[in-house]
Design a protein around this motif. Structure first.
Motif, PDB file in Angstrom:
ATOM      1  N   ASP A 288       0.857  -1.180   0.000  1.00 48.21           N
ATOM      2  CA  ASP A 288       0.000   0.000   0.000  1.00 48.21           C
ATOM      3  C   ASP A 288       0.894   1.231   0.000  1.00 48.21           C
ATOM      4  OD1 ASP A 288      -1.730   2.076   0.445  1.00 48.21           O
ATOM      5  OD2 ASP A 288      -2.703   1.194   2.209  1.00 48.21           O
ATOM      6  N   GLN A 289       0.879   1.993  -1.093  1.00 49.70           N
ATOM      7  CA  GLN A 289       1.772   3.146  -1.210  1.00 49.70           C
ATOM      8  C   GLN A 289       1.273   4.364  -0.441  1.00 49.70           C
ATOM      9  OE1 GLN A 289       1.807   2.641  -5.687  1.00 49.70           O
ATOM     10  NE2 GLN A 289       3.895   3.372  -5.393  1.00 49.70           N
ATOM     11  N   GLY A 290       0.135   4.234   0.225  1.00 51.80           N
ATOM     12  CA  GLY A 290      -0.388   5.357   0.985  1.00 51.80           C
ATOM     13  C   GLY A 290      -0.234   5.195   2.474  1.00 51.80           C
ATOM     14  N   ALA A 291       0.396   4.121   2.921  1.00 50.20           N
ATOM     15  CA  ALA A 291       0.496   3.871   4.362  1.00 50.20           C
ATOM     16  C   ALA A 291       1.725   3.033   4.659  1.00 50.20           C
ATOM     17  CB  ALA A 291      -0.763   3.155   4.854  1.00 50.20           C
ATOM     18  N   VAL A 292       2.127   3.050   5.921  1.00 55.97           N
ATOM     19  CA  VAL A 292       3.231   2.204   6.381  1.00 55.97           C
ATOM     20  C   VAL A 292       2.851   0.741   6.193  1.00 55.97           C
ATOM     21  CG1 VAL A 292       4.540   1.477   8.411  1.00 55.97           C
ATOM     22  CG2 VAL A 292       4.050   3.908   8.045  1.00 55.97           C
ATOM     23  N   SER A 293       3.732  -0.026   5.554  1.00 55.33           N
ATOM     24  CA  SER A 293       3.464  -1.446   5.296  1.00 55.33           C
ATOM     25  C   SER A 293       4.685  -2.264   5.696  1.00 55.33           C
ATOM     26  CB  SER A 293       3.136  -1.687   3.813  1.00 55.33           C
ATOM     27  OG  SER A 293       2.002  -0.949   3.410  1.00 55.33           O
TER      28      SER A 293
END
Length: 878
Positions: A722-727
């Motif tokens: 997920d490029q919008g959140a810490v993964s």
């Protein structure tokens, strides 16, 4: 009218109104209290603003020019033209200039001029300090201190690292080292036993993928299987750790945490042409085994650290891209909300990415589960409010073209001390004047009946004015854009104004509560926490606090992620959440042992990885046993090695490696580096070019362009981060599209054909030898006798079927689509006028790559290779 005269006139009229008993001139004695000023505002000023300004400049409307007049902070911050109100100084307040319809100010309201009495009301209000009722909020958290104190004292994650004693075990012959003794002690305590060791071919395939993301070559497998020396595995591991592929693979793990992307994403997707520099910095950091504490310091405060050379200064500046590459809603109408949303995003990546805590949950209220009060959140927010976010973009509601590009918010690299080109200042001044004139002309005609009049070419007249403005804007950028004159990066730097910030009531950016001193999370007690200097943002001190030897979260979180990547499950399963809602560690003593050792050994990632893959626990077989599975189906106690599905990057790179087409070199830049900072629809020509370049690339997947919303198919179908959140870890799904990908995708078919051609080019091999080699290149093992027989049978039948088919027809060039009809001049009155700023590119036809074998024999081998690549064994490592 002169501004001073305007102010004097307004004040004079206010006095006259008093004499006449007019409402706008009610006298307030000198030294009147604040209550009287607020009463005057509520009875006289607010109704005036509501009636004349709210329709275009409030939270519930479009907030034209980014200005809000329904909020005092909105007036003080202003919109596109700067502050609207300067308390105590009516002459400098743009609001008064506008309502008086001054020549050099926008005329507001546009179709009405306020009366002198109304102007006097506004002038007096501003002169008296622009009083505005505030919203009360408690200065401390609402949550009971005792409740938070209990959480701090009881929850395992907030406790200091505990000195651990390596446990004794009954089967003293089984462990190879300390890690194994912790694992075996838990198994013996639970009445379980580990399975046997993995065979050597399985083990080298496992360790090669886990450390480098690439399969071992047949020659490397043979050498390891034949090497009976006791240090054979150590030498393999050391070779893999020294390989550039290690930094590419483990750097990709970190890019997941850093939510790396090459565009803003969100409602208006704008490219980050320079994000790739941060990607390369991360890869280099892992390859050089940069100490993790130094790695953290550089990403949070690299610009504030000392540097001896320009190259080192550039590297430190690029490192701060960690705080800048996140998702951004540039279409946010209000700057203060845009700023605070970005601050929240930075707080999240720092606290969840490095500390494993969800501090962003305290933005609107005290954290419901963890001891993080709202004031702690805004203590961190003050640090990032004192920091310029230099991502090269700004917010604007409904912007177009280069409206969102802010080249002042980029970090120049290299030595910029050279003399300015002769005459540059004069050229910039001329270009600026030309652009401003063209913009004024466009704004004057835009949306008017004349501007919307359709011309013979089918476009509205205003389009010509718009293109003139764009051309002059481009000419100005060519002179002033640092990216056009040299190397730049995205990152952060200390703002010109630094200081503490206010609590935002209910998280609403405009509702200000009490000011909170900048600081750190109180949940983690660190004695002698660094003091934040008044002249700096506090990012350096924040970094020091995060990697303090007394902060137990940072090393625990990282070693847990390393364990997750190597064992398939973290010691703490919720790898991004160490809070109360996260899971407890299965081996708390082992976690603290590893964390303490990680710090003691200089925060070395390579030493940590080496110690884990050389453990006997890591080398276990993936076989399952009924008793152990019934007792521990999740394998939290590590009684066997958990098989894992390869990531999309590993699957793609393994296909190219098997086919012999993988280019291991690092490219310069990224295909996204050539994109302009304008909105990029995911169905437009630029998105299509990015996808085509990704598809054609033979470089490792970590170097593919990663524009948000335009993820390469080879990665997207296999649960990309997920490029919008810490993964810290990725989901692993099994869905039909994955099988269809291996069956139909042009990349899978192309690499299958390349592998077939590679096999057939080996003239010294017969077909049995080619089958053997195909298995070894794809699955890392030799085929069984039954598999070899089935392969030969398949190849013979497939070749016969293809040979019996008629030859394919030659490709024909499709006729170009007819150009859309242009409305005739006579149809101008009825033609639908389309604002060119609102045109969205439609899907263009995608040209399918033709993957065609040169002969029936080659086609049969390509089909066989595709079957191997599409097998579950290919995409799983055991």
């Amino acid at each position: 009218m002169n501004l001073r005269l305007l102010s004097m006139l307004a004040a004079t009229f206010a006095v006259a109104a008093v004499a006449a008993g007019a409402g706008g001139g009610e006298a307030i004695p000198a030294g009147a209290d604040e209550a009287a000023k607020l009463d005057f505002f509520e009875r006289k000023v607010r109704p005036l603003l509501v009636d004349n300004c709210y329709n275009c400049h409030s939270a519930n409307t479009k907030a034209a020019s980014g200005l809000r007049v329904d909020d005092r902070n909105g007036l003080l911050a202003g919109g596109d033209r700067g502050p609207a109100v300067v308390p105590g100084d009516p002459e400098e307040s743009l609001l008064l200039q506008s309502v008086a319809h001054q020549d050099d100010a926008p005329r507001m309201p546009p179709r009405k001029k306020l009366g002198e009495e109304e102007v006097a009301i506004l002038s007096r209000w501003i002169a008296e300090g622009a009083a505005w009722p505030g919203e009360a909020v408690a200065a401390t958290q609402a949550t009971d201190d005792a409740e938070y104190a209990a959480l701090r004292a009881e929850h395992w994650a907030w406790q200091p690292l505990k000195a651990t004693t390596v446990p004794d075990v009954r089967d003293a012959a089984w462990p190879r080292g300390e890690v194994d003794r912790f694992i075996l002690a838990k198994l013996e305590e639970s009445g379980l036993a580990p399975v046997g060791d993995a065979d050597r071919a399985t083990l080298i395939r496992r360790v090669a993928f886990d450390l480098t993301g690439l399969p071992p070559t047949p020659e490397e497998v043979d050498a390891f299987v034949a090497d009976s020396s006791p240090d054979a595995l150590e030498r393999v591991v050391d070779r893999l750790l020294a390989s550039p592929a290690f930094g590419e693979h483990w750097g990709r793990h970190w890019l997941d945490v850093a939510r790396y992307g090459e565009s803003t994403g969100s409602s208006r997707n704008l490219p980050y042409p320079h994000a790739w520099r941060y990607r390369d910095y991360v890869v280099d950091a892992f390859n050089s085994d940069k100490p993790f504490d130094r790695f953290v310091r550089e990403q949070i405060a690299g610009d504030l650290l000392p540097a001896e050379t320009q190259a080192e200064r550039d590297e430190l500046a690029v490192a701060t891209g960690f705080l800048a590459i996140g998702q951004k809603d540039v279409n946010q109408r209000f700057k203060v909300r845009f700023v605070m949303d970005n601050v929240d995003e930075q707080i999240d990546v720092v606290t969840r990415g490095l500390l494993g805590v969800t501090a962003s949950c305290a933005r609107c209220h005290d954290h419901k589960f963890d001891p993080i009060p709202t004031k702690d959140y805004y203590a961190l927010a003050g640090i990032f409010r004192s920091t310029d976010l230099c991502a090269g973009v700004r917010n604007k509601m409904g912007g177009s073209g280069l409206d969102y590009y802010d080249n002042a918010m980029l970090i120049p690299l290299g030595d910029h001390a050279e003399e300015e080109a002769p005459g540059l200042a004069e050229k910039v001044a001329e270009a600026t004047k030309a652009f401003e004139e063209a913009r004024a002309e466009f704004q004057k005609i835009r949306g008017t009946p004349e501007g919307l009049k359709v011309q013979a070419n089918g476009r509205p007249l205003q389009y010509r004015y718009r293109m003139k403005m764009v051309d002059r804007q481009n000419a100005l950028l060519a002179l002033t854009d640092p990216a056009a004159r040299g190397k730049v990066a995205i990152g952060v730097r200390d703002a010109k104004e630094v200081g503490d910030t206010e609590i935002r009531v209910r998280g609403e950016a405009e509702l200000l509560g009490p000011v909170v001193p900048r600081g750190f999370l109180s949940a983690v007690p660190v004695s002698n926490a660094p003091e934040i200097p008044s002249h700096q943002s506090g990012r350096k001190e924040l970094a020091d606090w995060i990697v303090s030897p007394e902060n137990p979260l940072t090393p625990r979180v990282f070693v847990n992620r390393a364990w997750h990547h190597l064992f398939g499950r973290g010691i703490v399963k919720t790898i991004d959440n160490f809070g109360v809602n996260g899971e407890a560690p299965t081996h708390p003593e082992l976690l603290d042992h590893l964390a303490a050792k990680f710090v003691a050994e200089g925060w070395s990632v390579k030493k940590l990885a080496r110690s884990l893959v050389l453990s006997r626990a890591y080398g276990l077989s993936a076989e399952s046993r009924e008793a152990e599975f019934a007792a521990d189906p999740d394998n939290g106690l590590v009684w066997r090695h958990s098989p894992r599905r390869l990531t999309g990057e590993e699957i793609r790179d393994a296909m190219l490696a098997a086919a012999g087409t993988l280019d291991p070199s690092r490219p310069e830049g990224s295909p996204a580096a050539t994109l302009k900072v304008i909105e990029m629809p995911n169905n437009g020509p630029e998105a299509r070019r990015i996808m085509e370049e990704a598809h054609a690339s033979a470089r490792r997947a970590v170097y593919l362009p990663l524009v948000r919303g335009v993820t390469p198919t080879s990665l997207e179908v296999f649960d990309f981060a997920d490029q919008g959140a810490v993964s810290g870890g990725r989901e692993t799904t099994t869905v039909p599209t994955q099988a269809l990908y291996f069956l139909n995708d042009a990349l899978a078919r192309r690499e299958s054909l390349k592998l077939a051609e590679r096999l057939l080019a080996r003239d010294e091999l017969d077909d049995a030898g080619r089958v053997e080699l195909a298995y070894r290149l794809t699955l890392g093992r030799s085929p069984s006798a039954a598999e070899a027989d089935r392969a030969r049978e398949f190849l013979g039948e497939f070749e016969a079927i293809v040979a019996a088919e008629p030859p394919p027809e030659p490709e024909s060039t499709p006729e170009p689509a007819p150009a859309p009809a242009i409305a005739a001049a006579s149809d101008a009155a009825t033609a639908q006028v389309i604002d060119p700023d609102q045109v969205i590119p439609v899907d263009a036809p995608v040209k399918e790559e033709v993957v065609r074998a040169s002969s029936p024999r080659t086609a049969a081998w390509a089909g066989f290779c595709q079957a191997l690549i599409g097998s579950a064994e290919f995409r799983y490592v055991r």
